[in-house]
Design a protein around this motif. Sequence first.
Motif, PDB file in Angstrom:
ATOM      1  N   PRO A 257       0.809  -1.229   0.000  1.00 57.44           N
ATOM      2  CA  PRO A 257       0.000   0.000   0.000  1.00 57.44           C
ATOM      3  C   PRO A 257       0.841   1.277   0.000  1.00 57.44           C
ATOM      4  O   PRO A 257       0.336   2.339  -0.367  1.00 57.44           O
ATOM      5  CB  PRO A 257      -0.808  -0.107   1.304  1.00 57.44           C
ATOM      6  CG  PRO A 257      -0.734  -1.548   1.694  1.00 57.44           C
ATOM      7  CD  PRO A 257       0.581  -2.046   1.197  1.00 57.44           C
ATOM      8  N   GLY A 258       2.102   1.185   0.466  1.00 60.66           N
ATOM      9  CA  GLY A 258       2.976   2.350   0.436  1.00 60.66           C
ATOM     10  C   GLY A 258       2.900   3.246   1.656  1.00 60.66           C
ATOM     11  O   GLY A 258       3.377   4.382   1.608  1.00 60.66           O
ATOM     12  N   ILE A 259       2.300   2.764   2.760  1.00 57.21           N
ATOM     13  CA  ILE A 259       2.275   3.554   3.988  1.00 57.21           C
ATOM     14  C   ILE A 259       2.729   2.684   5.160  1.00 57.21           C
ATOM     15  O   ILE A 259       2.803   1.463   5.060  1.00 57.21           O
ATOM     16  CB  ILE A 259       0.882   4.151   4.288  1.00 57.21           C
ATOM     17  CG1 ILE A 259      -0.110   3.057   4.714  1.00 57.21           C
ATOM     18  CG2 ILE A 259       0.365   4.929   3.088  1.00 57.21           C
ATOM     19  CD1 ILE A 259      -1.373   3.613   5.351  1.00 57.21           C
ATOM     20  N   ILE A 260       3.021   3.348   6.289  1.00 49.33           N
ATOM     21  CA  ILE A 260       3.453   2.657   7.503  1.00 49.33           C
ATOM     22  C   ILE A 260       2.240   2.094   8.234  1.00 49.33           C
ATOM     23  O   ILE A 260       1.235   2.777   8.427  1.00 49.33           O
ATOM     24  CB  ILE A 260       4.221   3.625   8.434  1.00 49.33           C
ATOM     25  CG1 ILE A 260       5.444   4.221   7.716  1.00 49.33           C
ATOM     26  CG2 ILE A 260       4.620   2.928   9.732  1.00 49.33           C
ATOM     27  CD1 ILE A 260       6.468   3.221   7.267  1.00 49.33           C
ATOM     28  N   MET A 261       2.349   0.839   8.654  1.00 49.97           N
ATOM     29  CA  MET A 261       1.279   0.205   9.425  1.00 49.97           C
ATOM     30  C   MET A 261       1.888  -0.927  10.237  1.00 49.97           C
ATOM     31  O   MET A 261       2.826  -1.586   9.782  1.00 49.97           O
ATOM     32  CB  MET A 261       0.192  -0.347   8.494  1.00 49.97           C
ATOM     33  CG  MET A 261      -1.032  -0.897   9.188  1.00 49.97           C
ATOM     34  SD  MET A 261      -1.983   0.359  10.049  1.00 49.97           S
ATOM     35  CE  MET A 261      -2.415   1.439   8.674  1.00 49.97           C
ATOM     36  N   GLU A 262       1.357  -1.170  11.426  1.00 48.28           N
ATOM     37  CA  GLU A 262       1.864  -2.233  12.294  1.00 48.28           C
ATOM     38  C   GLU A 262       0.723  -3.145  12.726  1.00 48.28           C
ATOM     39  O   GLU A 262      -0.363  -2.677  13.067  1.00 48.28           O
ATOM     40  CB  GLU A 262       2.525  -1.611  13.531  1.00 48.28           C
ATOM     41  CG  GLU A 262       3.748  -0.769  13.193  1.00 48.28           C
ATOM     42  CD  GLU A 262       3.771   0.557  13.934  1.00 48.28           C
ATOM     43  OE1 GLU A 262       3.104   0.679  14.981  1.00 48.28           O
ATOM     44  OE2 GLU A 262       4.446   1.481  13.451  1.00 48.28           O
ATOM     45  N   GLY A 263       0.985  -4.442  12.732  1.00 43.24           N
ATOM     46  CA  GLY A 263      -0.048  -5.402  13.079  1.00 43.24           C
ATOM     47  C   GLY A 263      -0.579  -5.256  14.493  1.00 43.24           C
ATOM     48  O   GLY A 263      -1.749  -5.564  14.764  1.00 43.24           O
ATOM     49  N   GLY A 264       0.266  -4.785  15.413  1.00 41.13           N
ATOM     50  CA  GLY A 264      -0.188  -4.600  16.788  1.00 41.13           C
ATOM     51  C   GLY A 264      -1.097  -3.400  16.977  1.00 41.13           C
ATOM     52  O   GLY A 264      -1.698  -3.218  18.036  1.00 41.13           O
ATOM     53  N   ALA A 265      -1.203  -2.582  15.924  1.00 45.02           N
ATOM     54  CA  ALA A 265      -2.021  -1.368  16.000  1.00 45.02           C
ATOM     55  C   ALA A 265      -3.463  -1.600  15.608  1.00 45.02           C
ATOM     56  O   ALA A 265      -4.301  -0.705  15.751  1.00 45.02           O
ATOM     57  CB  ALA A 265      -1.421  -0.285  15.095  1.00 45.02           C
ATOM     58  N   VAL A 266      -3.771  -2.816  15.107  1.00 45.17           N
ATOM     59  CA  VAL A 266      -5.105  -3.074  14.563  1.00 45.17           C
ATOM     60  C   VAL A 266      -5.664  -4.384  15.111  1.00 45.17           C
ATOM     61  O   VAL A 266      -4.933  -5.355  15.286  1.00 45.17           O
ATOM     62  CB  VAL A 266      -5.077  -3.115  13.015  1.00 45.17           C
ATOM     63  CG1 VAL A 266      -5.018  -1.709  12.435  1.00 45.17           C
ATOM     64  CG2 VAL A 266      -3.908  -3.952  12.500  1.00 45.17           C
ATOM     65  N   GLU A 267      -6.961  -4.378  15.357  1.00 39.22           N
ATOM     66  CA  GLU A 267      -7.646  -5.534  15.942  1.00 39.22           C
ATOM     67  C   GLU A 267      -8.954  -5.746  15.192  1.00 39.22           C
ATOM     68  O   GLU A 267      -9.721  -4.805  14.976  1.00 39.22           O
ATOM     69  CB  GLU A 267      -7.909  -5.262  17.427  1.00 39.22           C
ATOM     70  CG  GLU A 267      -8.572  -6.373  18.179  1.00 39.22           C
ATOM     71  CD  GLU A 267      -7.718  -7.619  18.335  1.00 39.22           C
ATOM     72  OE1 GLU A 267      -8.298  -8.676  18.656  1.00 39.22           O
ATOM     73  OE2 GLU A 267      -6.488  -7.557  18.121  1.00 39.22           O
ATOM     74  N   PHE A 268      -9.226  -7.001  14.772  1.00 39.74           N
ATOM     75  CA  PHE A 268     -10.304  -7.298  13.830  1.00 39.74           C
ATOM     76  C   PHE A 268     -11.362  -8.208  14.439  1.00 39.74           C
ATOM     77  O   PHE A 268     -11.039  -9.122  15.200  1.00 39.74           O
ATOM     78  CB  PHE A 268      -9.735  -7.981  12.584  1.00 39.74           C
ATOM     79  CG  PHE A 268      -8.697  -7.165  11.871  1.00 39.74           C
ATOM     80  CD1 PHE A 268      -9.041  -6.326  10.835  1.00 39.74           C
ATOM     81  CD2 PHE A 268      -7.364  -7.225  12.253  1.00 39.74           C
ATOM     82  CE1 PHE A 268      -8.089  -5.564  10.175  1.00 39.74           C
ATOM     83  CE2 PHE A 268      -6.400  -6.469  11.611  1.00 39.74           C
ATOM     84  CZ  PHE A 268      -6.761  -5.625  10.574  1.00 39.74           C
ATOM     85  N   ASN A 269     -12.621  -7.984  14.035  1.00 43.73           N
ATOM     86  CA  ASN A 269     -13.695  -8.881  14.477  1.00 43.73           C
ATOM     87  C   ASN A 269     -14.138  -9.848  13.391  1.00 43.73           C
ATOM     88  O   ASN A 269     -14.997 -10.695  13.630  1.00 43.73           O
ATOM     89  CB  ASN A 269     -14.894  -8.089  15.017  1.00 43.73           C
ATOM     90  CG  ASN A 269     -15.717  -7.429  13.925  1.00 43.73           C
ATOM     91  OD1 ASN A 269     -15.246  -7.230  12.796  1.00 43.73           O
ATOM     92  ND2 ASN A 269     -16.943  -7.047  14.262  1.00 43.73           N
ATOM     93  N   GLY A 270     -13.577  -9.723  12.185  1.00 49.18           N
ATOM     94  CA  GLY A 270     -13.936 -10.628  11.108  1.00 49.18           C
ATOM     95  C   GLY A 270     -15.303 -10.360  10.504  1.00 49.18           C
ATOM     96  O   GLY A 270     -15.770 -11.117   9.653  1.00 49.18           O
ATOM     97  N   ALA A 271     -15.953  -9.287  10.944  1.00 48.90           N
ATOM     98  CA  ALA A 271     -17.294  -8.959  10.449  1.00 48.90           C
ATOM     99  C   ALA A 271     -17.364  -7.492  10.036  1.00 48.90           C
ATOM    100  O   ALA A 271     -18.379  -6.822  10.221  1.00 48.90           O
ATOM    101  CB  ALA A 271     -18.345  -9.269  11.507  1.00 48.90           C
ATOM    102  N   GLY A 272     -16.244  -6.991   9.507  1.00 48.87           N
ATOM    103  CA  GLY A 272     -16.243  -5.654   8.933  1.00 48.87           C
ATOM    104  C   GLY A 272     -15.674  -4.546   9.781  1.00 48.87           C
ATOM    105  O   GLY A 272     -15.618  -3.405   9.329  1.00 48.87           O
TER     106      GLY A 272
END
Length: 352
Positions: free
Chosen positions: A156-171
């Motif tokens: 995507p060309g931007i900075i992002m970290e996996g620990g910064a995001v949390e998903f519910n699998g439903a949008g």
Amino acid sequence: MSELHTSLTPKESGFIFPPEWHPHRATWLTFPHNESSWQGEKLAQMRPQYLAFIKAISQGENVGIIADNENLKEFIIAELSRTGVDLSKIEFIIKPTNDAWCRDHGPSFLINPETKQKMIVDWGHNAWGGKYPPFDDDNRTPSAVAEYLNLPIVNPGIIMEGGAVEFNGAGSVLTSKSCLLNINRNPHLKQAEIEKYLCDYYGVEQVLWVEGGIVGDDTDGHIDDTTRFINEDTVVACVESNREDENHEILQTNLDLLKKMRLVNGKQLNIIELPMPKEVVIDGFRTPGSYANFLICNTGVIVPVFNNPNDQVAIDILEKAFAGRKIIPLEATEIIWGQGSFHCLSQQEPLV
């Protein structure tokens, strides 16, 4: 590995980032070797806890280990054999690495539930706002994993970290303003633009924002230390009952925001309050000890504990919250000195 050359975003192509409780093919780790994260004897002291983590994961899925060099690989094999790990469950990629936090520099795996395809998103990594150079070897980790697995990859060309995001699998994706809106990540992007990247490249419909993170967290407030989805409409949220504690106010602010949120389907969140450990202080440094930094894997839920008065309280809450899943408490008293724990160290690869 092939670069995706298409005008369609992963979302438009039907890809999503599945929730952590989706079955895993493997969990990926970058084996720690850098003494700047665990100085002096601390690297050797944390290793038994790290090996116990690998063993626990491997009892339900493969473990992919990214090793800095062949000599380190041979050392890892010897240590795992001594620990009683089934080596048939271990995969290796040999490539130079800078640090151990695979959640943040590792690949983001997306799946297409209709076509059963898998792909990797290669976000940029700048070591949490340029705090810990060099980080260029870690930034190349997603492409190395994509090549090993022969998966398509998009950047995507931007900075992002996996620990910064949390998903519910439903949008829904949950994140924190103190991290993703920090000028040390993507200063050229406004909040709405960051939200569009999250939606387009993680395949979600909405972005939910809490305010900030806990004391000792050098990531500027990663969500995986404070608030975690455990199913589509339930989160465990860290709270600090001691009003004199530095974490009380920010966690209360986050809790108040969570109570006002609505999911894609209009539902309120079910919120389960999870206590913080009593201060986890090592050599005068208050570490970011948190029971929320657990990893949901095929074997169960691996929860960091700290030989702390609140350990059993947290375990009891999580056992009730994760009804039907085994809770696996593992000591993280040495690991946490590096300012992260089991979730920070790992990145799951979903099964399709």
